[in-house]
Motif scaffolding. Structure first.
Motif, PDB file in Angstrom:
ATOM      1  N   UNK A 153      -3.215 -13.717 -22.323  1.00  0.00           N
ATOM      2  CA  UNK A 153      -3.491 -12.761 -21.254  1.00  0.00           C
ATOM      3  C   UNK A 153      -3.745 -13.487 -19.940  1.00  0.00           C
ATOM      4  N   UNK A 154      -4.538 -14.549 -20.003  1.00  0.00           N
ATOM      5  CA  UNK A 154      -4.820 -15.348 -18.811  1.00  0.00           C
ATOM      6  C   UNK A 154      -3.526 -15.905 -18.225  1.00  0.00           C
ATOM      7  N   UNK A 155      -2.695 -16.479 -19.080  1.00  0.00           N
ATOM      8  CA  UNK A 155      -1.434 -17.067 -18.615  1.00  0.00           C
ATOM      9  C   UNK A 155      -0.530 -16.009 -17.990  1.00  0.00           C
ATOM     10  N   UNK A 156      -0.517 -14.818 -18.575  1.00  0.00           N
ATOM     11  CA  UNK A 156       0.332 -13.736 -18.073  1.00  0.00           C
ATOM     12  C   UNK A 156      -0.144 -13.294 -16.694  1.00  0.00           C
ATOM     13  N   UNK A 157      -1.434 -13.070 -16.555  1.00  0.00           N
ATOM     14  CA  UNK A 157      -1.986 -12.644 -15.267  1.00  0.00           C
ATOM     15  C   UNK A 157      -1.723 -13.703 -14.199  1.00  0.00           C
TER      16      UNK A 157
ATOM     17  N   UNK B  44       0.682 -15.834 -14.162  1.00  0.00           N
ATOM     18  CA  UNK B  44       2.119 -15.873 -13.846  1.00  0.00           C
ATOM     19  C   UNK B  44       2.502 -14.803 -12.835  1.00  0.00           C
ATOM     20  N   UNK B  45       1.607 -13.806 -12.667  1.00  0.00           N
ATOM     21  CA  UNK B  45       1.834 -12.738 -11.691  1.00  0.00           C
ATOM     22  C   UNK B  45       1.134 -13.026 -10.362  1.00  0.00           C
ATOM     23  N   UNK B  46       0.667 -14.271 -10.188  1.00  0.00           N
ATOM     24  CA  UNK B  46       0.116 -14.699  -8.907  1.00  0.00           C
ATOM     25  C   UNK B  46      -1.357 -14.425  -8.704  1.00  0.00           C
ATOM     26  N   UNK B  47      -2.097 -14.213  -9.808  1.00  0.00           N
ATOM     27  CA  UNK B  47      -3.531 -13.948  -9.730  1.00  0.00           C
ATOM     28  C   UNK B  47      -4.264 -15.012 -10.556  1.00  0.00           C
ATOM     29  N   UNK B  48      -5.163 -15.728  -9.936  1.00  0.00           N
ATOM     30  CA  UNK B  48      -5.901 -16.785 -10.634  1.00  0.00           C
ATOM     31  C   UNK B  48      -7.035 -16.187 -11.464  1.00  0.00           C
TER      32      UNK B  48
ATOM     33  N   UNK C 277       0.235  -2.139 -15.397  1.00  0.00           N
ATOM     34  CA  UNK C 277      -0.717  -1.393 -14.567  1.00  0.00           C
ATOM     35  C   UNK C 277      -1.887  -2.266 -14.139  1.00  0.00           C
ATOM     36  N   UNK C 278      -2.380  -3.106 -15.052  1.00  0.00           N
ATOM     37  CA  UNK C 278      -3.506  -3.972 -14.691  1.00  0.00           C
ATOM     38  C   UNK C 278      -3.100  -4.944 -13.591  1.00  0.00           C
ATOM     39  N   UNK C 279      -1.954  -5.565 -13.751  1.00  0.00           N
ATOM     40  CA  UNK C 279      -1.472  -6.508 -12.738  1.00  0.00           C
ATOM     41  C   UNK C 279      -1.288  -5.799 -11.396  1.00  0.00           C
TER      42      UNK C 279
ATOM     43  N   UNK D 155      -5.894  -6.187  -3.716  1.00  0.00           N
ATOM     44  CA  UNK D 155      -5.834  -7.455  -2.981  1.00  0.00           C
ATOM     45  C   UNK D 155      -6.556  -8.585  -3.672  1.00  0.00           C
ATOM     46  N   UNK D 156      -6.731  -8.500  -4.980  1.00  0.00           N
ATOM     47  CA  UNK D 156      -7.469  -9.521  -5.725  1.00  0.00           C
ATOM     48  C   UNK D 156      -6.585 -10.746  -5.977  1.00  0.00           C
ATOM     49  N   UNK D 157      -7.047 -11.891  -5.532  1.00  0.00           N
ATOM     50  CA  UNK D 157      -6.344 -13.159  -5.755  1.00  0.00           C
ATOM     51  C   UNK D 157      -6.994 -13.971  -6.876  1.00  0.00           C
ATOM     52  N   UNK D 158      -8.308 -13.738  -7.084  1.00  0.00           N
ATOM     53  CA  UNK D 158      -9.053 -14.463  -8.112  1.00  0.00           C
ATOM     54  C   UNK D 158      -9.889 -13.459  -8.900  1.00  0.00           C
ATOM     55  N   UNK D 159      -9.785 -13.514 -10.232  1.00  0.00           N
ATOM     56  CA  UNK D 159     -10.497 -12.540 -11.056  1.00  0.00           C
ATOM     57  C   UNK D 159     -11.195 -13.232 -12.223  1.00  0.00           C
ATOM     58  N   UNK D 160     -12.180 -12.524 -12.778  1.00  0.00           N
ATOM     59  CA  UNK D 160     -12.817 -12.925 -14.026  1.00  0.00           C
ATOM     60  C   UNK D 160     -12.628 -11.766 -15.003  1.00  0.00           C
ATOM     61  N   UNK D 161     -12.407 -12.095 -16.301  1.00  0.00           N
ATOM     62  CA  UNK D 161     -12.057 -11.038 -17.244  1.00  0.00           C
ATOM     63  C   UNK D 161     -12.861 -11.122 -18.536  1.00  0.00           C
ATOM     64  N   UNK D 162     -13.009  -9.956 -19.164  1.00  0.00           N
ATOM     65  CA  UNK D 162     -13.648  -9.830 -20.470  1.00  0.00           C
ATOM     66  C   UNK D 162     -12.633  -9.206 -21.422  1.00  0.00           C
ATOM     67  N   UNK D 163     -12.489  -9.796 -22.618  1.00  0.00           N
ATOM     68  CA  UNK D 163     -11.560  -9.250 -23.605  1.00  0.00           C
ATOM     69  C   UNK D 163     -12.237  -9.198 -24.977  1.00  0.00           C
TER      70      UNK D 163
END
Length: 234
Positions: free
Chosen positions: A129-133, A135-139, A102-104, A111-119
């Protein structure tokens, strides 16, 4: 997820008085948020899907993002398909929404291509998590780990705390911000505040899960003060 999803769905009552939601949970066991415990927990997911399908629920949500993402890239598709089949075999078919998928999908929807995340995770799990995201085409431009190993302690965090923690995250050049990449960490009360402050779309794993649940149920994807994804624009 057991607190934030009911909070969001029940808050729709004023706008959609014809709706009625009930909430049912079956728990996979996990105490410390480690890769080994997450893998053991995931093995319990088939049992949970079977138990919940006995209640003839209309949609199931798999409530651990990092459990899915730690099992290998793209695993949410395999998990959702397998768990759906469990409900089919039990005679009560229901769609399965994983918070990871769902997050991906939510980020792609915006339309997000580049994101910043808090965990809340320890750094090695955050890297998964970073690697997984990615791998789905989102930096992922930046990721901050709160490094809270105890699962219950994650759930006891103040829901307004992410609004302070996000100040440690570099959000420059991001298309969107993931205020909580974990459905266990309370964050809903911070989302609209942070979105208004940053001027960027802000979402969470729980918000993204609600979006996909509403989509699966054929309901309008809208919740007040839940950020851009549930604003009704998508």
């Amino acid at each position: 997820m057991e607190t934030e999803i009911p909070l969001m769905l029940l808050s729709r009552a004023a706008q959609f008085p014809e709706e009625r939601f009930t909430f049912h949970s079956s728990r996979m066991r996990m105490k410390k948020v480690t890769k080994d415990e997450l893998a053991a927990m995931d093995k319990d997911s088939d049992r949970c899907a079977l138990e919940l399908s006995d209640a003839q629920v209309d949609v199931l949500g798999y409530a651990c993002l990092v459990a899915i993402m730690s099992m290998g890239k793209g695993y949410h598709r395999e998990s959702e398909k397998r768990l759906h089949q469990v409900t089919v075999d039990n005679g009560n078919p229901a769609p399965v929404i994983s918070s990871a998928g769902a997050l991906v999908e939510g980020l792609h929807t915006m339309g997000a291509k580049k994101v910043s995340i808090l965990t809340p995770y320890m750094k090695p799990l955050t890297q998964l998590v970073v690697d997984y995201i990615e791998s789905e085409g989102i930096e992922v431009l930046d990721a901050v780990s709160l490094e809270i190993p105890d699962n219950l302690e994650v759930g006891r965090q103040n829901p307004l705390a992410p609004a302070e923690h996000i100040k440690r995250v570099n959000t420059a050049n991001a298309d969107a911000v993931v205020l909580s990449a974990c459905v266990q960490m309370p964050s809903f009360q911070s989302v609209q505040q942070v979105e208004n402050s940053l001027g960027l779309p802000v979402t969470t794993a729980a918000i993204s899960t609600v979006y996909q649940m509403l989509k699966a149920l054929g309901l309008e994807r809208k919740v007040e003060n839940a950020g851009s994804l549930l604003s009704g624009r998508f």
